[in-house]
Design a protein around this motif. Structure first.
Motif, mmCIF file in Angstrom:
data_model
loop_
_atom_site.group_PDB
_atom_site.id
_atom_site.type_symbol
_atom_site.label_atom_id
_atom_site.label_comp_id
_atom_site.label_asym_id
_atom_site.label_seq_id
_atom_site.Cartn_x
_atom_site.Cartn_y
_atom_site.Cartn_z
ATOM 1 N N ALA A 42 74.409 55.393 73.019
ATOM 2 C CA ALA A 42 75.438 54.441 73.459
ATOM 3 C C ALA A 42 76.468 54.171 72.368
ATOM 4 N N ALA A 43 76.076 54.357 71.114
ATOM 5 C CA ALA A 43 76.980 54.090 69.992
ATOM 6 C C ALA A 43 77.800 55.316 69.592
ATOM 7 N N SER A 44 77.635 56.422 70.299
ATOM 8 C CA SER A 44 78.342 57.653 69.943
ATOM 9 C C SER A 44 79.838 57.528 70.181
ATOM 10 N N GLU A 45 80.615 58.121 69.304
ATOM 11 C CA GLU A 45 82.065 58.188 69.483
ATOM 12 C C GLU A 45 82.468 59.440 70.266
ATOM 13 N N ASN A 46 81.499 60.274 70.572
ATOM 14 C CA ASN A 46 81.749 61.525 71.291
ATOM 15 C C ASN A 46 80.971 61.549 72.604
ATOM 16 N N ARG A 47 81.061 60.462 73.353
ATOM 17 C CA ARG A 47 80.236 60.363 74.555
ATOM 18 C C ARG A 47 80.614 61.393 75.615
ATOM 19 N N ARG A 48 81.908 61.722 75.745
ATOM 20 C CA ARG A 48 82.315 62.738 76.707
ATOM 21 C C ARG A 48 81.683 64.090 76.356
ATOM 22 N N GLU A 49 81.807 64.493 75.105
ATOM 23 C CA GLU A 49 81.249 65.777 74.683
ATOM 24 C C GLU A 49 79.722 65.766 74.771
ATOM 25 N N ALA A 50 79.132 64.617 74.433
ATOM 26 C CA ALA A 50 77.674 64.491 74.511
ATOM 27 C C ALA A 50 77.208 64.629 75.959
#
Length: 529
Positions: free
Chosen positions: A396-404
């Motif tokens: 949830a804290a990722s800055e790359n949620r789309r890529e993830a």
């Protein structure tokens, strides 16, 4: 008086567009989509009321009543505001680095990483192995959250218990909105896998699992025909399975001997007791994890049935492995591979092993078929062996949620599932998309056996019980089952002793865990012995 606005050029042209077979032409659909996505002030209600009836009539007459539903759906979008995207679109020209938590870099890259980076060359996949051992179904890795704070992975590989805990704490990104908006296919995934993840996520999906583990019953049709015995059926009980196995009499010598059943992961007679009891919904602990519950009539019945089967000689007991051995040695030592066992309780990898034995090592092909594993008659639709595989979730804290999310989506795609089928050996798990792979040669007859049962409705694990207890309990039970077979104890005496000694082991394990909390690993999900 308001000046009447003339229809735009594309609207005038709309009625002259030719239809293609099956409905709208590509040009027409493109124009409708273009209008929906145009960034301009909304058309006034009066203008829409003037033009929409005439336009709809012309289109319906042109398309025909069979296309009216599709037309209505397309036109309805013209008057509805666009829903805000759950995740911003990915920029294919912007380079990104994704951190993935996984215990072994080479394994992940071979299975998923390389194919993903070929599809998305702007994304670099970095596998972080600092978390250590793989995520086992019932064990939390004590350093997981600390490691998350330190290394900040974008994609996490988790056990079911870890997934449930992190979802509860709000540390995983909920996937429901993006799945719905993008139309990601959940229908062809095993419903039991999806339901279990949603339940453990408190009603939401915080991750997806590309595979699961479950037993089915393989049987040798040739042996059943030879002995004039009817084939196994879906939904048999353990008692029925053992009775069926007993009908295959042992021959006068080793070469002619035929076993009724080969059980998976058989290390001793208690393994059979354990599998039979689990199928009946029996547990060795009460729900609170405070009291051993093995000295009961139900457990004694399972002990008696399983140990009688072992004593009767129709359950194969593998000899201890000594020295070095090859995969070919293992196949030739298994009586099901050599045509000397009627049935085998095994998982999905057994299919690959049977194929490899005949294709690579030129062993005789076995005319096998498969039915569901034994079930409890009171719960005929539940699998006692079902367990979800590794769960992939977005931090949830990722800055790359789309890529993830794109990586999680790829791991759980049909493309990745088909790749699993090409692996001759290695993965023992069943693809969660097995039902959509039924058209693949050799998979047709597996679908019903591997997909018709669901996970248990009630969890079979007990919270707060240290991992060390189970290993101690297993050793006690193994020895006591051998004592019963050797005539040193009755079943009643064995279960009474296991109750007493097991209770002592439970108290000792909990006391030790309190003294060493950093080293104690508690099971909070998955299966129990």
């Amino acid at each position: 008086m308001t000046k009447r606005l003339e229809p735009e050029h594309w609207e005038k042209h709309l009625t002259r567009l030719q239809l293609r077979q099956g409905g709208f032409s590509k040009e027409l659909m493109h124009k409708v989509k273009e209008r929906v996505e145009m960034k301009q002030p909304p058309i006034s209600r009066k203008r829409w009321l003037r033009w929409s009836p005439a336009l709809a009539v012309v289109l319906v007459l042109a398309v025909g009543w069979t296309q009216a539903d599709r037309l209505s759906e397309g036109l309805s979008k013209l008057s509805k505001p666009r829903e805000k995207a759950a995740l911003e679109a990915m920029d294919p020209n912007k380079e990104k680095r994704l951190k993935v938590s996984y215990f072994h870099e080479t394994t992940f890259m071979m299975q998923y990483g390389k194919a993903f980076t070929i599809r998305y060359p702007n994304i670099e996949v970095k596998v972080e192995t600092g978390i250590g051992r793989p995520p086992y179904a019932g064990i939390n890795r004590s350093n997981l959250e600390e490691w998350m704070e330190k290394d900040k992975p974008d994609v996490l590989s988790l056990s079911l218990s870890e997934y449930a805990q992190l979802a509860k704490e709000g540390k995983l990104y909920a996937l429901d909105d993006v799945i719905r908006q993008e139309g990601f296919d959940l229908q062809n995934m095993h419903a039991g896998v999806v339901d279990m993840l949603r339940t453990e996520g408190g009603g939401k999906l915080y991750g997806l699992a590309p595979d699961y583990d479950q037993l089915v019953l393989f049987y040798n049709k040739e042996l059943f025909d030879k002995y004039g015995i009817g084939y196994p059926k879906n939904g048999m009980s353990w008692e029925e399975l053992l009775q069926l196995a007993s009908r295959f009499a042992a021959g006068p010598n080793a070469k002619e001997r035929v076993y009724g059943l080969v059980a998976r992961s058989y290390f001793g007679p208690y393994d059979l007791v354990q599998q039979a009891g689990k199928a009946k919904g029996l547990s060795i602990l009460d729900p609170a994890g405070k009291q051993i519950t093995v000295n009961t009539p139900e457990w004694q019945k399972m002990w008696t049935a399983a140990l009688d089967a072992v004593r009767g000689g129709y359950i194969y007991e593998p000899p201890p492995l000594k020295g070095s051995f090859t995969r070919e040695d293992m196949y030739k030592a298994n009586p099901f591979f050599t045509g000397q066992a009627a049935m085998a309780l095994q998982n999905y990898s057994f299919v690959k092993e049977l194929n490899e034995a005949s294709s690579r090592y030129k062993m005789s092909s076995i005319p096998w078929d498969v039915v569901t594993e034994p079930t409890d008659p009171s719960r005929p639709n539940e699998s006692s062996s079902f367990s979800v595989g590794t769960i992939y979730a977005v931090n949830a804290a990722s800055e790359n949620r789309r890529e993830a999310w794109e990586l999680v989506k790829f791991i759980n795609s049909e493309e990745a599932a088909r790749k699993m089928l090409t692996q001759t050996v290695g993965s023992s798990s069943t693809p969660a998309r097995l039902s959509s792979l039924s058209a693949v040669k050799g998979q047709e007859k597996l679908v019903e056996a591997f997909t018709s049962l669901r996970p248990p409705a009630e969890p079979q694990a007990t919270p707060g019980v240290p991992e060390e207890f189970y290993s101690t309990f297993q050793e006690l039970a193994m020895q006591l089952s051998k004592d019963v077979l050797n005539g040193k104890k009755t079943v009643a005496q064995a279960t009474q002793e296991l109750q007493t000694s097991g209770q002592q082991a439970l108290i000792q394990a909990k006391n030790a865990a309190q003294k060493k909390p950093a080293e104690a690993k508690a099971t909070v999900g998955g299966g129990t012995p």
